[in-house]
Design an enzyme around this catalytic site. Structure first.
Site, PDB file in Angstrom:
ATOM      1  CB  ILE A 190      47.981 -63.243 -39.987  1.00  0.00           C
ATOM      2  CG1 ILE A 190      47.529 -64.650 -40.423  1.00  0.00           C
ATOM      3  CG2 ILE A 190      48.727 -62.529 -41.110  1.00  0.00           C
ATOM      4  CD1 ILE A 190      46.472 -64.651 -41.510  1.00  0.00           C
ATOM      5  CB  CYS A 231      32.566 -46.874 -51.572  1.00  0.00           C
ATOM      6  SG  CYS A 231      32.056 -46.197 -49.983  1.00  0.00           S
ATOM      7  CG  LEU A 238      32.698 -49.937 -45.557  1.00  0.00           C
ATOM      8  CD1 LEU A 238      32.066 -51.234 -45.065  1.00  0.00           C
ATOM      9  CD2 LEU A 238      34.218 -50.105 -45.636  1.00  0.00           C
ATOM     10  CB  ALA A 239      27.603 -47.066 -43.845  1.00  0.00           C
ATOM     11  CB  SER A 295      48.147 -51.277 -43.181  1.00  0.00           C
ATOM     12  OG  SER A 295      49.072 -52.314 -43.404  1.00  0.00           O
ATOM     13  N   GLY A 296      50.979 -50.249 -42.675  1.00  0.00           N
ATOM     14  CA  GLY A 296      52.265 -49.588 -42.925  1.00  0.00           C
ATOM     15  C   GLY A 296      52.706 -49.541 -44.373  1.00  0.00           C
ATOM     16  CB  THR A 301      56.772 -60.485 -54.363  1.00  0.00           C
ATOM     17  OG1 THR A 301      57.037 -60.288 -52.981  1.00  0.00           O
ATOM     18  CG2 THR A 301      56.468 -59.162 -55.030  1.00  0.00           C
ATOM     19  NE  ARG A 358      56.943 -66.291 -53.593  1.00  0.00           N
ATOM     20  CZ  ARG A 358      58.243 -66.202 -53.855  1.00  0.00           C
ATOM     21  NH1 ARG A 358      58.965 -65.270 -53.257  1.00  0.00           N
ATOM     22  NH2 ARG A 358      58.815 -67.042 -54.707  1.00  0.00           N
ATOM     23  CB  VAL A 394      31.358 -40.343 -42.728  1.00  0.00           C
ATOM     24  CG1 VAL A 394      32.699 -40.489 -42.052  1.00  0.00           C
ATOM     25  CG2 VAL A 394      31.526 -40.342 -44.243  1.00  0.00           C
ATOM     26  CG  LEU A 414      55.152 -32.945 -41.265  1.00  0.00           C
ATOM     27  CD1 LEU A 414      54.129 -33.584 -42.203  1.00  0.00           C
ATOM     28  CD2 LEU A 414      56.280 -32.340 -42.068  1.00  0.00           C
ATOM     29  CG  ASN A 424      36.884 -46.194 -53.067  1.00  0.00           C
ATOM     30  OD1 ASN A 424      37.737 -46.923 -53.538  1.00  0.00           O
ATOM     31  ND2 ASN A 424      36.553 -46.242 -51.800  1.00  0.00           N
ATOM     32  N   GLY A 425      36.998 -43.225 -51.228  1.00  0.00           N
ATOM     33  CA  GLY A 425      38.175 -42.725 -50.531  1.00  0.00           C
ATOM     34  C   GLY A 425      37.833 -41.981 -49.267  1.00  0.00           C
TER      35      GLY A 425
END
Length: 527
Positions: free
Chosen positions: A254, A2, A50-51, A329-330, A303, A306, A53, A222, A75-76
């Site tokens: 991509i 958000c 950004l809905a 994502s990583g 970087t 890029r 929940v 864990l 936000n989070g």
């Protein structure tokens, strides 16, 4: 994901100032709200939603009947909000994860609240009963937060700097805007006239320390994450199956023709059985979005720019062609597990450990900045499992000599951990490191080379010769750096100090941040 925005003690017309909040509308394409604070005519909140929940009660600032004096804009995503709710027997009014912040604050104050949050977050909490304002940000700065504060007590806060740079204030013609430090919270006194005074800035968590919220979870749960995006996807699919959630996991990659990343992603997708999307782009398309990318990023780091082009374009594709909103994502893996190729040159395990922690501390300036802005630009929400507080503190507690590259392979410990898991193909598990900006193109014609060849004709030699005079701070050493800096200054004049230094490999005499320029990469490629 958000967009949050707030002003305290504004001397200018709020209806005019609120226009600045529209600069971050992309972060919340579903709804927006501006709300004044009762009793403080010069204070207000702005929120772009950004809905994800609670469709009905998810708007912000969050206010609940039990605490009419509390206002929260955040936000989070707070991952452990249900566990904490059940443990403390809090009565929720909404299904919003952020409501836990209000209950924890009422129970134990701001320090206990922020230390109990397992997740990624940036928030503004107002307590009109006690005349306090609190700002807070997660350990690694996965969620962005910027602030501007003047000597007379005007405070402006926003998810992105672009929502603050055009604000007006009578005492300050040029408002200084700076990132709020990750892993910190700030306490401010709210004065009767709506202005504020900073009381203290506190570091609430160091990446090495086990987080306080771990006390309310079981160590048995864990799980050691995954190897960058490939293992993240495979691990996520494993959990979906175990939870019997019948949702087709979508994966995305991509690149240009002959991209090694496309080939590797295709193999992983086939192995795990995901619904896979491949996005092809050419050099012209990449070059055309440079201006948009730098505006979104709010940085001119070489970087970062890029690597952001590919992520920006794939985020645009996801928003346009799918119904996916939450993206895993990583990011954080290379910093945590010493995945960058230059770690092979570390003088000692202890020096490698120091460098790893430095990189984690600066993630908010580079990789997670890239990941947040390129996805948020298209209204997507990013999740980064590698930066889980418990996992990262556990990994950093291991002996330094266990975490260094071994047998010529970076991230050796992590790869070895998943050797017998069959989560992804062995050839991908042990694949040598590729920077995102390198892997999207073929080895024969790297993305950085394509960019440099184009920019060679855009920046004159005579102009480059005067770079130090024009840009005395972080003077660009190459035409590529000069080109990005020009674009940045056009959008954000005089804001170069948002980037304290360029990202560059250590322990070697590197003149370019690309891994493909390093001797170790060239040797591995030939082999």
């Amino acid at each position: 994901m958000c967009g949050i925005w707030a002003l305290f003690g504004s001397d200018d017309c709020l209806s005019v100032q609120c226009l600045s909040a529209m600069k971050i509308a992309h972060r919340g394409p579903d709804a927006f709200r501006f709300e004044n604070v009762n009793g403080y005519t010069n204070c207000c909140f702005g929120f772009h939603r950004l809905a994800v929940v609670d469709q009905l009660f998810g708007m912000q600032p969050i206010r609940v009947k039990k605490y009419p004096y509390l206002w929260l804009c955040y936000n989070g995503e707070i991952y452990n909000h249900k566990k904490l709710q059940h443990h403390f027997e809090f009565e929720y009014q909404t299904k919003v994860d952020g409501e836990i912040i209000l209950h924890l604050y009422d129970k134990g104050g701001i320090e206990q609240t922020i230390c109990m949050l397992d997740g990624v977050f940036a928030f503004i909490l107002l307590d009109t009963a006690n005349k306090k304002v609190f700002l807070g940000r997660d350990t690694y700065g996965v969620r962005p937060l910027f602030k501007a504060m003047t000597e007379d007590g005007f405070l402006a806060v926003c998810s992105e700097a672009k929502g603050l740079v055009n604000l007006k204030h009578s005492m300050t013609p040029f408002l200084k805007v700076e990132p709020f430090l990750p892993g910190h919270y700030e306490v401010l006194d709210l004065k009767p006239n709506g202005k504020v005074a900073s009381v203290e800035m506190v570091k609430h968590h160091h990446c090495r320390d086990e987080p306080l919220h771990a006390l309310y979870d079981s160590v048995e749960k864990l799980f050691p994450g995954g190897l960058d995006s490939s293992l993240v996807a495979a691990t996520l699919l494993k959990h979906l199956k175990e939870a019997q959630i019948h949702y087709p996991l979508q994966t995305f990659a991509i690149g240009m023709e002959d991209s090694p990343d496309l080939l590797a992603a295709r193999k992983v997708a086939n192995h795990i059985g995901s619904e896979h999307h491949e996005v092809l782009f050419n050099s012209e398309e990449g070059i055309q979005v440079l201006d948009e990318v730098i505006f979104s990023l709010e940085t001119y780091d070489i970087t970062t720019v890029r690597a952001s082009v590919g992520m920006y374009l794939i985020s645009k594709y996801i928003r346009k062609n799918t119904d996916s909103v939450v993206i895993f994502s990583g990011e954080g893996s290379d910093e945590l597990t010493q995945g960058y190729i230059y770690f092979h040159k570390a003088p000692s395990p202890e020096k490698a450990e120091e460098e790893s922690e430095r990189l984690l501390k600066e993630l908010y300036l580079f990789d997670v900045l890239r990941a947040d802005r390129t996805t948020a630009a298209h209204g997507l929400e990013l999740r980064v499992p590698f930066l889980d507080h418990r996992f990262s503190s556990y990994y950093l507690s291991l002996p330094p000599d266990m975490r260094v590259p071994k047998n010529g392979i970076e991230k050796h410990l992590l790869r070895e951990t998943f050797e017998d898991s069959n989560l992804i193909p062995k050839e991908i598990l042990w694949r040598p490191k590729e920077a995102f900006s390198d892997g999207i193109t073929s080895v024969k014609n790297s993305w950085f080379q394509i960019l440099q060849e184009y920019i060679e004709h855009q920046v004159d030699d005579a102009v480059m010769a005067n770079a130090a005079q024009k840009f005395p701070f972080n003077t660009p050493k190459t035409k590529e750096g000069y080109y990005y800096r020009q674009i940045f200054e056009r959008h954000y004049p005089g804001r170069a100090d948002w980037l304290p230094h360029y990202w560059m490999p250590r322990w070697i005499h590197a003149t370019d941040p690309s891994a493909r320029t390093l001797t170790h990469y060239k040797a591995a490629a030939k082999a």
